[in-house]
Each structure stands twice: as C-alpha cells, then as structure tokens.
Scaffold this motif. Structure first.
Motif, PDB file in Angstrom:
ATOM      1  N   CYS A  26       0.828  -1.200   0.000  1.00  0.00           N
ATOM      2  CA  CYS A  26       0.000   0.000   0.000  1.00  0.00           C
ATOM      3  C   CYS A  26       0.865   1.254   0.000  1.00  0.00           C
ATOM      4  O   CYS A  26       1.789   1.385   0.782  1.00  0.00           O
ATOM      5  CB  CYS A  26      -0.912   0.000   1.223  1.00  0.00           C
ATOM      6  SG  CYS A  26      -1.945   1.483   1.319  1.00  0.00           S
ATOM      7  N   ARG A  27       0.553   2.144  -0.913  1.00  0.00           N
ATOM      8  CA  ARG A  27       1.239   3.436  -0.958  1.00  0.00           C
ATOM      9  C   ARG A  27       0.242   4.576  -0.750  1.00  0.00           C
ATOM     10  O   ARG A  27       0.402   5.653  -1.312  1.00  0.00           O
ATOM     11  CB  ARG A  27       1.956   3.610  -2.299  1.00  0.00           C
ATOM     12  CG  ARG A  27       3.118   2.646  -2.474  1.00  0.00           C
ATOM     13  CD  ARG A  27       3.752   2.798  -3.845  1.00  0.00           C
ATOM     14  NE  ARG A  27       4.752   1.764  -4.066  1.00  0.00           N
ATOM     15  CZ  ARG A  27       6.036   1.881  -3.722  1.00  0.00           C
ATOM     16  NH1 ARG A  27       6.476   2.983  -3.161  1.00  0.00           N
ATOM     17  NH2 ARG A  27       6.877   0.903  -3.952  1.00  0.00           N
ATOM     18  N   GLY A  28      -0.758   4.299   0.033  1.00  0.00           N
ATOM     19  CA  GLY A  28      -1.684   5.363   0.372  1.00  0.00           C
ATOM     20  C   GLY A  28      -3.099   5.153  -0.131  1.00  0.00           C
ATOM     21  O   GLY A  28      -3.969   5.984   0.106  1.00  0.00           O
ATOM     22  N   ALA A  29      -3.351   4.027  -0.810  1.00  0.00           N
ATOM     23  CA  ALA A  29      -4.703   3.757  -1.293  1.00  0.00           C
ATOM     24  C   ALA A  29      -5.689   3.658  -0.127  1.00  0.00           C
ATOM     25  O   ALA A  29      -6.873   3.922  -0.293  1.00  0.00           O
ATOM     26  CB  ALA A  29      -4.733   2.468  -2.106  1.00  0.00           C
ATOM     27  N   LYS A  32      -4.157   6.464   4.340  1.00  0.00           N
ATOM     28  CA  LYS A  32      -3.091   6.858   5.256  1.00  0.00           C
ATOM     29  C   LYS A  32      -1.872   7.309   4.469  1.00  0.00           C
ATOM     30  O   LYS A  32      -1.616   6.831   3.373  1.00  0.00           O
ATOM     31  CB  LYS A  32      -2.687   5.649   6.117  1.00  0.00           C
ATOM     32  CG  LYS A  32      -3.177   5.741   7.543  1.00  0.00           C
ATOM     33  CD  LYS A  32      -2.692   4.531   8.319  1.00  0.00           C
ATOM     34  CE  LYS A  32      -3.734   3.432   8.337  1.00  0.00           C
ATOM     35  NZ  LYS A  32      -3.246   2.128   8.721  1.00  0.00           N
ATOM     36  N   ARG A  33      -1.121   8.210   5.052  1.00  0.00           N
ATOM     37  CA  ARG A  33       0.157   8.550   4.447  1.00  0.00           C
ATOM     38  C   ARG A  33       1.208   7.661   5.082  1.00  0.00           C
ATOM     39  O   ARG A  33       1.435   7.719   6.270  1.00  0.00           O
ATOM     40  CB  ARG A  33       0.493  10.018   4.700  1.00  0.00           C
ATOM     41  CG  ARG A  33      -0.446  10.978   4.007  1.00  0.00           C
ATOM     42  CD  ARG A  33      -0.148  12.397   4.454  1.00  0.00           C
ATOM     43  NE  ARG A  33       1.211  12.779   4.135  1.00  0.00           N
ATOM     44  CZ  ARG A  33       1.572  13.362   2.988  1.00  0.00           C
ATOM     45  NH1 ARG A  33       0.651  13.651   2.113  1.00  0.00           N
ATOM     46  NH2 ARG A  33       2.817  13.668   2.728  1.00  0.00           N
ATOM     47  N   HIS A  34       1.812   6.810   4.288  1.00  0.00           N
ATOM     48  CA  HIS A  34       2.754   5.854   4.866  1.00  0.00           C
ATOM     49  C   HIS A  34       4.170   6.407   4.918  1.00  0.00           C
ATOM     50  O   HIS A  34       5.135   5.674   4.799  1.00  0.00           O
ATOM     51  CB  HIS A  34       2.713   4.536   4.083  1.00  0.00           C
ATOM     52  CG  HIS A  34       1.440   3.773   4.296  1.00  0.00           C
ATOM     53  ND1 HIS A  34       0.997   3.365   5.533  1.00  0.00           N
ATOM     54  CD2 HIS A  34       0.491   3.363   3.423  1.00  0.00           C
ATOM     55  CE1 HIS A  34      -0.149   2.732   5.413  1.00  0.00           C
ATOM     56  NE2 HIS A  34      -0.496   2.718   4.137  1.00  0.00           N
ATOM     57  N   CYS A  92      -4.604  -1.902   5.928  1.00  0.00           N
ATOM     58  CA  CYS A  92      -4.786  -1.173   4.673  1.00  0.00           C
ATOM     59  C   CYS A  92      -5.941  -1.782   3.881  1.00  0.00           C
ATOM     60  O   CYS A  92      -6.762  -1.069   3.306  1.00  0.00           O
ATOM     61  CB  CYS A  92      -3.500  -1.204   3.852  1.00  0.00           C
ATOM     62  SG  CYS A  92      -2.157  -0.259   4.613  1.00  0.00           S
ATOM     63  N   TYR A  93      -5.999  -3.107   3.853  1.00  0.00           N
ATOM     64  CA  TYR A  93      -7.059  -3.807   3.143  1.00  0.00           C
ATOM     65  C   TYR A  93      -8.431  -3.357   3.641  1.00  0.00           C
ATOM     66  O   TYR A  93      -9.299  -2.965   2.859  1.00  0.00           O
ATOM     67  CB  TYR A  93      -6.868  -5.316   3.346  1.00  0.00           C
ATOM     68  CG  TYR A  93      -7.918  -6.195   2.719  1.00  0.00           C
ATOM     69  CD1 TYR A  93      -7.757  -6.670   1.421  1.00  0.00           C
ATOM     70  CD2 TYR A  93      -9.057  -6.564   3.432  1.00  0.00           C
ATOM     71  CE1 TYR A  93      -8.720  -7.487   0.843  1.00  0.00           C
ATOM     72  CE2 TYR A  93     -10.016  -7.382   2.859  1.00  0.00           C
ATOM     73  CZ  TYR A  93      -9.841  -7.848   1.573  1.00  0.00           C
ATOM     74  OH  TYR A  93     -10.792  -8.646   1.018  1.00  0.00           O
ATOM     75  N   ASP A  94      -8.604  -3.387   4.958  1.00  0.00           N
ATOM     76  CA  ASP A  94      -9.890  -2.974   5.531  1.00  0.00           C
ATOM     77  C   ASP A  94     -10.192  -1.516   5.198  1.00  0.00           C
ATOM     78  O   ASP A  94     -11.335  -1.166   4.901  1.00  0.00           O
ATOM     79  CB  ASP A  94      -9.879  -3.163   7.051  1.00  0.00           C
ATOM     80  CG  ASP A  94      -9.955  -4.626   7.450  1.00  0.00           C
ATOM     81  OD1 ASP A  94     -10.271  -5.463   6.580  1.00  0.00           O
ATOM     82  OD2 ASP A  94      -9.696  -4.931   8.623  1.00  0.00           O
ATOM     83  N   ALA A  95      -9.163  -0.667   5.253  1.00  0.00           N
ATOM     84  CA  ALA A  95      -9.381   0.754   4.997  1.00  0.00           C
ATOM     85  C   ALA A  95      -9.775   0.995   3.547  1.00  0.00           C
ATOM     86  O   ALA A  95     -10.636   1.824   3.252  1.00  0.00           O
ATOM     87  CB  ALA A  95      -8.118   1.540   5.349  1.00  0.00           C
ATOM     88  N   VAL A  96      -9.140   0.268   2.615  1.00  0.00           N
ATOM     89  CA  VAL A  96      -9.482   0.430   1.202  1.00  0.00           C
ATOM     90  C   VAL A  96     -10.931   0.023   0.968  1.00  0.00           C
ATOM     91  O   VAL A  96     -11.693   0.749   0.320  1.00  0.00           O
ATOM     92  CB  VAL A  96      -8.538  -0.419   0.304  1.00  0.00           C
ATOM     93  CG1 VAL A  96      -9.097  -0.520  -1.117  1.00  0.00           C
ATOM     94  CG2 VAL A  96      -7.145   0.204   0.285  1.00  0.00           C
ATOM     95  N   PHE A  97     -11.335  -1.119   1.534  1.00  0.00           N
ATOM     96  CA  PHE A  97     -12.708  -1.563   1.302  1.00  0.00           C
ATOM     97  C   PHE A  97     -13.716  -0.696   2.053  1.00  0.00           C
ATOM     98  O   PHE A  97     -14.842  -0.514   1.592  1.00  0.00           O
ATOM     99  CB  PHE A  97     -12.857  -3.055   1.617  1.00  0.00           C
ATOM    100  CG  PHE A  97     -12.431  -3.910   0.453  1.00  0.00           C
ATOM    101  CD1 PHE A  97     -13.310  -4.164  -0.592  1.00  0.00           C
ATOM    102  CD2 PHE A  97     -11.138  -4.404   0.369  1.00  0.00           C
ATOM    103  CE1 PHE A  97     -12.917  -4.910  -1.685  1.00  0.00           C
ATOM    104  CE2 PHE A  97     -10.725  -5.154  -0.729  1.00  0.00           C
ATOM    105  CZ  PHE A  97     -11.618  -5.405  -1.753  1.00  0.00           C
ATOM    106  N   VAL A 132      -2.724   1.070  -5.540  1.00  0.00           N
ATOM    107  CA  VAL A 132      -2.643   0.091  -4.473  1.00  0.00           C
ATOM    108  C   VAL A 132      -1.205  -0.310  -4.201  1.00  0.00           C
ATOM    109  O   VAL A 132      -0.842  -0.675  -3.110  1.00  0.00           O
ATOM    110  CB  VAL A 132      -3.505  -1.140  -4.819  1.00  0.00           C
ATOM    111  CG1 VAL A 132      -3.248  -2.276  -3.876  1.00  0.00           C
ATOM    112  CG2 VAL A 132      -4.968  -0.746  -4.805  1.00  0.00           C
ATOM    113  N   GLY A 133      -0.339  -0.185  -5.208  1.00  0.00           N
ATOM    114  CA  GLY A 133       1.057  -0.486  -4.950  1.00  0.00           C
ATOM    115  C   GLY A 133       1.739  -0.939  -6.212  1.00  0.00           C
ATOM    116  O   GLY A 133       1.238  -1.814  -6.897  1.00  0.00           O
ATOM    117  N   ALA A 134       2.868  -0.334  -6.488  1.00  0.00           N
ATOM    118  CA  ALA A 134       3.610  -0.743  -7.666  1.00  0.00           C
ATOM    119  C   ALA A 134       4.567  -1.853  -7.279  1.00  0.00           C
ATOM    120  O   ALA A 134       5.089  -1.880  -6.182  1.00  0.00           O
ATOM    121  CB  ALA A 134       4.366   0.445  -8.233  1.00  0.00           C
TER     122      ALA A 134
END
Ligand SMILES: [Zn+2]
Ligand SMILES: [Zn+2]
Length: 135
Positions: A26-29, A32-34, A92-97, A132-134
């Motif tokens: 996760c890069r912020g999707a 949150k700012r990581h 991150c998964y929960d936050a995205v959904f 979501v992440g490169a």
C-alpha cells in the motif's frame, strides 16, 4: 508458521508475497500517508508478513486485487494472476474496502458520472498499476 491465503490460492498468494518482499504494498490507497515514520518506508506501508502483531494476532498479508472495485468479488479475485494482485496488510485492506463501501453508499441513486473512482481504476489492458502499490 502456517499461513492461509485469505483470497487466492497458495501458489498465487506466494508469488504475490515474494514479489512484494512479504511487505504491504500500500502506498496510500487506504487513505493513510505511509511516510510518517521516515524515509525508510518510502511512502509505503511497512507491515510485513509475520513480523507484526495486531490486536487480531500476527499480521498476515492479503493478496488483494489491484482493481478492487471491478475485481473485488471473491470469484473474480480468486481467478486473477499474481500481477493483478497486490500484497496488503489487513489494516490497509480494511481501509481500502471501507473507502469503497463509503463511496458506494455516497453514490447518488440512478446517477452516473458524479463520483470518480479514478484512483482505483485500472484499464485491464493497461500496464499501468493502480495506486494500491507498484511492484
Ligand atoms: Zn499496510
Ligand atoms: Zn495503507
């Protein structure tokens, strides 16, 4: 430790995790700012498989579709190849959904085009990857 792949099969899950270095992509999707904990994280979530303990126990990363809006249902996600999946920690998964659920809830009924899902959208034919992440 036995790690059960939550969405996809073990072979694909392992391929996704190996590519990701067993670290959340996760890069912020998630919203949150990581980058808060310094340049070491380079803007990417620093949770790793088995190295962190959350309230629910040991962190096990989830192989999540890079396009969770169009490919987020179980049957679709389970059929995706590793390159269409990103390693995500449960937070991150929960936050995205949660963001997606909220966005869907906020959609005005029978109205198209008012809400942009650009940040999650990836043209299936495109080489470009979602936020979501490169790899
Ligand atoms: Zn994460
Ligand atoms: Zn995140």
């Amino acid at each position: 430790m036995t790690v059960r792949p939550p969405i996809v099969g073990a072979a694909v899950w392992t391929a996704v995790m190996n590519r990701a270095g067993h670290r959340c992509e996760c890069r912020g999707a998630c919203g949150k700012r990581h980058s808060a904990s310094g340049s070491r994280t380079q803007g990417r979530c620093d949770l790793e498989n088995g190295k962190h303990i959350s309230k629910k126990g040991e962190v096990v990363l989830i192989a999540m579709p890079r396009d969770p809006i169009n490919e987020g249902d179980f049957a679709t996600a389970a059929s995706l190849p590793a390159r269409r999946l990103a390693a995500m920690c449960p937070l991150c998964y929960d936050a995205v959904f949660a963001k997606i659920r909220k966005a869907v809830k906020d959609l005005p009924p029978q109205d198209d085009g008012l809400f942009s899902v650009e940040e999650f959208r990836v043209d299936p034919a495109s080489k470009k990857q979602a936020d979501v992440g490169a790899a």
